[in-house]
Design a protein around this motif. Structure first.
Motif, short mmCIF file in Angstrom:
data_model
loop_
_atom_site.label_atom_id
_atom_site.label_comp_id
_atom_site.label_asym_id
_atom_site.label_seq_id
_atom_site.Cartn_x
_atom_site.Cartn_y
_atom_site.Cartn_z
N VAL A 175 49.99 13.17 64.04
CA VAL A 175 48.86 12.54 64.72
C VAL A 175 49.24 12.09 66.12
O VAL A 175 48.47 12.26 67.08
CB VAL A 175 48.32 11.36 63.89
CG1 VAL A 175 47.41 10.46 64.71
CG2 VAL A 175 47.57 11.88 62.67
N LEU A 176 50.42 11.52 66.28
CA LEU A 176 50.85 11.07 67.60
C LEU A 176 51.02 12.24 68.56
O LEU A 176 50.89 12.08 69.78
CB LEU A 176 52.14 10.26 67.48
CG LEU A 176 51.97 8.89 66.82
CD1 LEU A 176 53.32 8.28 66.46
CD2 LEU A 176 51.18 7.94 67.73
N TRP A 177 51.29 13.42 68.03
CA TRP A 177 51.36 14.61 68.86
C TRP A 177 49.97 15.17 69.16
O TRP A 177 49.67 15.51 70.31
CB TRP A 177 52.18 15.71 68.16
CG TRP A 177 53.66 15.61 68.38
CD1 TRP A 177 54.59 15.09 67.53
CD2 TRP A 177 54.40 16.06 69.53
NE1 TRP A 177 55.85 15.18 68.06
CE2 TRP A 177 55.77 15.77 69.29
CE3 TRP A 177 54.04 16.67 70.74
CZ2 TRP A 177 56.77 16.07 70.21
CZ3 TRP A 177 55.03 16.98 71.66
CH2 TRP A 177 56.38 16.68 71.39
N THR A 178 49.12 15.30 68.15
CA THR A 178 47.88 16.07 68.32
C THR A 178 46.63 15.23 68.49
O THR A 178 45.70 15.65 69.18
CB THR A 178 47.67 16.99 67.11
OG1 THR A 178 47.57 16.19 65.91
CG2 THR A 178 48.84 17.95 66.96
N ASP A 179 46.55 14.07 67.86
CA ASP A 179 45.37 13.20 67.95
C ASP A 179 45.79 11.76 68.22
O ASP A 179 45.48 10.85 67.44
CB ASP A 179 44.55 13.25 66.66
CG ASP A 179 43.65 14.47 66.60
OD1 ASP A 179 43.04 14.80 67.63
OD2 ASP A 179 43.57 15.11 65.53
N PRO A 180 46.53 11.50 69.32
CA PRO A 180 46.99 10.14 69.57
C PRO A 180 45.81 9.18 69.73
O PRO A 180 44.74 9.59 70.22
CB PRO A 180 47.78 10.27 70.87
CG PRO A 180 47.30 11.52 71.51
CD PRO A 180 46.92 12.43 70.39
N PRO A 181 45.96 7.94 69.29
CA PRO A 181 44.84 6.98 69.31
C PRO A 181 44.22 6.80 70.69
O PRO A 181 43.02 6.67 70.81
CB PRO A 181 45.49 5.68 68.83
CG PRO A 181 46.72 6.09 68.11
CD PRO A 181 47.18 7.36 68.73
N MET A 182 45.05 6.75 71.73
CA MET A 182 44.56 6.76 73.10
C MET A 182 44.90 8.13 73.68
O MET A 182 46.00 8.37 74.15
CB MET A 182 45.20 5.63 73.91
CG MET A 182 44.84 4.25 73.42
SD MET A 182 43.06 3.90 73.48
CE MET A 182 42.79 3.81 75.23
#
Length: 443
Positions: free
Chosen positions: A266-273
């Protein structure tokens, strides 16, 4: 970048922009122009070159000359505040030191215990129902519980904090939300001047940086803003992945729980910001053949840079070279506690509800519009109902998140909220905020 089309498929927008190079012109809100950096190496160059790319929005030409009106919905996220995010040089180092030193006083083991107990409290509310919206009932609420504790925030400040943060991130009546949030911080600081405790607010006040009340307001807005909306998105986006992607176990029933791998993905592909890190060139400068004008906003697309075909290897599990936490002098100072909170929240939920599954196909989940965040609108799930009795319910939350032994001068701990406080009633959008307020107050 502010419409539902971008929210539904930002990767398609990044792909179109890449055809013209590693940067491209975008519109963050109606009439708000910026350059979006989509290349990994180009993003690193901007983030690591404070002598050329300033973080100070007072350089923003279009805001200064009135091209961008002060009531534009993105202004509260981009305007100057005297905090560590929007300053450079020595001022930035002083403010950042106060933040990092205060955060370092939080004991990770105690924080883990508090997150676990808070998670249990929220899971108890939905377990008998057999269904929940994990965004509204869990991911949105858990960071508020944690930050209420860490910052020593009294229950009756909860409504203003929740509504102020929500308004700023969603761009709904953002100017009013900004005023509400600022006043809430003023009141909290006045309280902590009189009644300091073992909390981040009090530690910031006592720091050798000697922050003024104005500086205190803006460091708190920065910390709470970074710890609520992005934190809930990290939890929700990771749960979405775990519940929908066969690489991470599908429904997870009977298998291992690869939470850390899901967080990496997620931090690679859909990071929160997904798009932020706003910078302003101090002079006209070329970046990989593109002229960037002095004072025009340059926005880093963390999501696009992370998935840059020229850089991405596809091996993301255990790989922490992503830019989700930014890079350079403004690297997020709270990434370790943020990751811990998310990991513990996810592990606890999947442990308590091992047969949880999405209630709708993953491609029917909706994303909230907005240029900066990557945020789900809902995360509906179903699971076998579990009865919660007084005997089976987890123990009450710990009394406080204590400081490490290295900080013996810390004041007495602040009492934690009772674990039996009910979670907010699951209602529509307007009713949700009202129910959060009631839950926060213990009503």
């Amino acid at each position: 970048m502010y419409g539902p089309g971008f929210a539904a498929d930002p990767a398609a927008v990044y792909e179109r922009l890449r055809k013209a190079g590693t940067t491209g012109p975008v519109e963050l809100a109606p009439g708000v122009r910026a350059t979006l950096v989509t290349g990994y190496e180009a993003a690193l160059h901007v983030l690591r070159s404070p002598e050329t790319f300033s973080k100070d929005p007072r350089r923003w030409r279009d805001l200064n000359d009135g091209t961008v009106p002060p009531d534009s919905p993105v202004v509260p996220m981009m305007m100057h505040r005297p905090n560590a995010l929007f300053t450079d040089g020595e001022e930035h180092r002083r403010l950042r030191a106060a933040i990092t030193d205060s955060l370092d006083r939080v004991d990770p083991s105690a924080l883990r215990g508090y997150v676990e107990k808070s998670a249990d409290t929220l899971i108890d509310q939905v377990a008998p129902d057999g269904a929940a919206d994990l965004l509204r009932d869990y991911a949105m609420v858990l960071p508020l519980l944690v930050f209420k504790q860490l910052f020593g925030c009294p229950p009756d400040y909860g409504d203003r904090l929740v509504e102020g943060m929500s308004g700023i991130f969603d761009g709904v009546d953002a100017e009013k939300a900004n005023e509400l949030l600022t006043q809430t911080m003023i009141d909290l600081i006045a309280l902590k001047r009189e009644q300091p405790g073992a909390d981040v607010t009090s530690w910031l006040m006592a720091h050798p940086a000697k922050l003024t009340d104005e500086e205190m307001i803006h460091q708190l807005v920065l910390l709470m803003g970074a710890g609520t909306e992005p934190q809930q998105n990290l939890i929700a986006n990771s749960l979405r992945l775990l519940l929908s992607d066969d690489r991470f176990g599908g429904s997870l029933s009977g298998g291992s729980l690869p939470v850390e791998d899901a967080l990496d993905e997620v931090l690679w592909t859909d990071p929160p910001m997904a798009n932020y890190g706003v910078h302003f060139p101090v002079r006209d400068v070329e970046l990989e053949g593109v002229l960037l004008r002095e004072g025009e906003p340059v926005v880093i697309s963390f999501a696009a840079a992370n998935t840059d075909p020229a850089k991405s290897s596809g091996h993301r599990a255990g790989n922490r070279a992503h830019l989700a936490w930014s890079a350079g002098p403004h690297t997020c100072p709270a990434q370790n506690p943020a990751r811990l909170i998310a990991a513990v929240a996810i592990e606890k939920l999947l442990d308590r509800l091992p047969d949880v599954e999405l209630a709708v196909p993953v491609d029917q989940l909706e994303w909230r519009p907005g240029p900066f965040h990557r945020a789900l609108a809902t995360l509906p799930v179903r699971f076998p109902a579990v009865a919660v009795t007084e005997q089976s319910a987890p123990a009450a939350a710990p009394a406080a998140v204590p400081v490490p032994a290295a900080a013996p001068e810390a004041p007495a701990p602040v009492p934690a909220p009772a674990a039996a406080v009910p979670a907010p009633e699951r209602t529509g959008p307007r009713g949700f905020w009202a129910s959060v307020v009631a839950w926060w107050r213990g009503e």
